[in-house]
Design a protein around this motif. Structure first.
Motif, short mmCIF file in Angstrom:
data_model
loop_
_atom_site.label_atom_id
_atom_site.label_comp_id
_atom_site.label_asym_id
_atom_site.label_seq_id
_atom_site.Cartn_x
_atom_site.Cartn_y
_atom_site.Cartn_z
N ALA A 167 88.23 -39.12 34.70
CA ALA A 167 89.29 -38.95 35.70
C ALA A 167 90.54 -38.34 35.08
N THR A 168 90.85 -38.78 33.86
CA THR A 168 92.02 -38.22 33.17
C THR A 168 91.83 -36.72 32.91
N ALA A 169 90.63 -36.36 32.44
CA ALA A 169 90.37 -34.93 32.17
C ALA A 169 90.42 -34.11 33.46
N LEU A 170 89.87 -34.65 34.54
CA LEU A 170 89.88 -33.93 35.82
C LEU A 170 91.30 -33.76 36.34
N THR A 171 92.09 -34.82 36.23
CA THR A 171 93.47 -34.76 36.74
C THR A 171 94.30 -33.78 35.91
N THR A 172 94.12 -33.84 34.59
CA THR A 172 94.87 -32.95 33.70
C THR A 172 94.56 -31.48 34.03
N ALA A 173 93.26 -31.20 34.23
CA ALA A 173 92.86 -29.82 34.53
C ALA A 173 93.43 -29.38 35.88
N ALA A 174 93.40 -30.29 36.85
CA ALA A 174 93.91 -29.94 38.19
C ALA A 174 95.42 -29.68 38.13
N LEU A 175 96.15 -30.51 37.37
CA LEU A 175 97.61 -30.32 37.26
C LEU A 175 97.94 -29.02 36.54
N ARG A 176 97.02 -28.59 35.65
CA ARG A 176 97.19 -27.32 34.93
C ARG A 176 96.93 -26.12 35.83
N GLY A 177 96.40 -26.42 37.01
CA GLY A 177 96.03 -25.34 37.93
C GLY A 177 94.68 -24.73 37.62
N GLU A 178 93.89 -25.44 36.80
CA GLU A 178 92.55 -24.94 36.44
C GLU A 178 91.52 -26.03 36.69
N PRO A 179 91.30 -26.41 37.96
CA PRO A 179 90.41 -27.55 38.24
C PRO A 179 88.97 -27.23 37.84
N TYR A 180 88.25 -28.26 37.43
CA TYR A 180 86.83 -28.09 37.08
C TYR A 180 85.99 -27.95 38.34
N GLY A 181 84.90 -27.18 38.21
CA GLY A 181 83.97 -27.01 39.34
C GLY A 181 82.73 -27.87 39.23
N LEU A 182 82.53 -28.47 38.06
CA LEU A 182 81.34 -29.29 37.82
C LEU A 182 81.65 -30.25 36.68
N VAL A 183 81.13 -31.47 36.78
CA VAL A 183 81.23 -32.42 35.67
C VAL A 183 79.81 -32.76 35.23
N VAL A 184 79.58 -32.70 33.91
CA VAL A 184 78.26 -33.04 33.37
C VAL A 184 78.40 -34.26 32.46
N SER A 185 77.64 -35.31 32.78
CA SER A 185 77.54 -36.48 31.90
C SER A 185 76.35 -36.23 30.98
N ALA A 186 76.58 -36.24 29.68
CA ALA A 186 75.50 -35.90 28.74
C ALA A 186 75.51 -36.85 27.56
N GLY A 187 74.32 -37.07 27.00
CA GLY A 187 74.23 -37.91 25.81
C GLY A 187 72.83 -38.39 25.57
N ILE A 188 72.73 -39.40 24.71
CA ILE A 188 71.43 -40.02 24.46
C ILE A 188 71.22 -41.14 25.46
N GLY A 189 69.99 -41.60 25.56
CA GLY A 189 69.70 -42.68 26.50
C GLY A 189 68.38 -43.33 26.19
N GLY A 190 68.12 -44.43 26.88
CA GLY A 190 66.83 -45.10 26.75
C GLY A 190 65.87 -44.54 27.80
N GLY A 191 64.61 -44.35 27.42
CA GLY A 191 63.62 -43.82 28.36
C GLY A 191 62.66 -44.90 28.83
N PHE A 192 62.44 -44.97 30.15
CA PHE A 192 61.40 -45.87 30.66
C PHE A 192 60.05 -45.28 30.31
N GLN A 193 59.14 -46.16 29.84
CA GLN A 193 57.82 -45.70 29.40
C GLN A 193 56.78 -45.95 30.48
N PRO A 194 55.86 -45.02 30.69
CA PRO A 194 55.62 -43.81 29.90
C PRO A 194 56.35 -42.58 30.44
#
Ligand SMILES: O=C(O)c1cccc(C(=O)CC[C@H]2O[C@@H](n3cnc4c(=O)[nH]cnc43)[C@H](O)[C@@H]2O)c1
Length: 222
Positions: free
Chosen positions: A44-71
């Motif tokens: 939210a902080t990153a989105l607000t900062t970008a919007a206040l800069r006049g350069e709002p984001y068009g997409l947010v991607v959550s990325a990283g490692i995770g646990g996988g359900f098997q199989p």
């Protein structure tokens, strides 16, 4: 791009920085912290900062490692969420778990744009399915079975997606979640984690995702 920790951010940034200029998305990579609350606040902080800069984001991607359900999602594989679900946001009752929506408030699901999910998964060879957001990493077979029972479409769990998605929704911005599987969801076994391999898979995924993310949304097929 919101990751939990710096190692994930750097794994994604390596791929983006190496993309040819014509396929390099204008993407900021931010490490927002571990867990849904830190992820929501940081995003939210990153989105607000970008919007206040006049350069709002068009997409947010959550990325990283995770646990996988098997199989469904083996260690080393990639997952793109077609639903981002808060799995432990609710109340325990004598009859089982009730999500907050059944208590009469809030939301527990965010749905990324279907066309983008398809394009992203095809580009990087990922499975699609529900990615659960949990505040406690699953550490027993019983909990894994309980989550799979409640969420038959679940392919992975992690700790940030829903927080990132809540922040994106508050700003009216679409969200995507991409996970590289570092460990199976189930009995705790630290020796089975493959964090280095998962970070390498994340870099590989974003190498192939860069052209998709560089495409304007209205250039996409429906
Ligand atoms: O101590 C443990 O048993 C344990 C097992 C798996 C992961 C952790 C973490 O502290 C990692 C949290 C971090 O990584 C993501 N992540 C990776 N695997 C999982 C998982 O199986 N379930 C939930 N989150 C996972 C998560 O998004 C955090 O950013 C500890």
């Amino acid at each position: 791009m919101a990751t939990a920790v710096a190692a994930e951010r750097d794994a994604v940034a390596r791929a983006i920085d190496a993309a040819p200029p014509e396929f390099r998305p204008a993407l900021d990579c931010v490490a927002v912290g571990v867990g849904p609350a830190a992820a929501a606040a940081g995003t939210a902080t990153a989105l607000t900062t970008a919007a206040l800069r006049g350069e709002p984001y068009g997409l947010v991607v959550s990325a990283g490692i995770g646990g996988g359900f098997q199989p469904a999602a083996p260690v080393g594989s990639l997952v793109v969420a077609d639903a981002i679900v808060a799995a432990d946001l609710g109340a325990e009752t004598g009859e089982g778990f009730l999500p907050v929506t059944e208590l009469g408030f809030g939301t527990v699901t965010h749905t990324p744009p279907a066309a983008l999910v398809r394009a992203a998964a095809a580009a990087c060879g990922a499975r699609t399915g529900t990615v659960l957001t949990v505040s406690t990493v699953t550490g027993t077979a019983r909990r894994a079975a309980e989550l799979s029972g409640r969420h038959p479409g679940a392919v992975a769990e992690a700790m940030e997606g829903f927080g990132v998605a809540e922040a994106a929704a508050a700003h009216g911005v679409p969200v995507l979640e991409v996970r590289a599987v570092s460990n199976p969801v189930g009995p705790r076994d630290r020796a089975a984690w493959r964090i280095g391999d998962a970070l390498a898979a994340l870099t590989g995924a974003f190498t192939r995702l860069a052209p998709v993310l560089a495409t304007e949304p209205d250039e996409e097929s429906p």
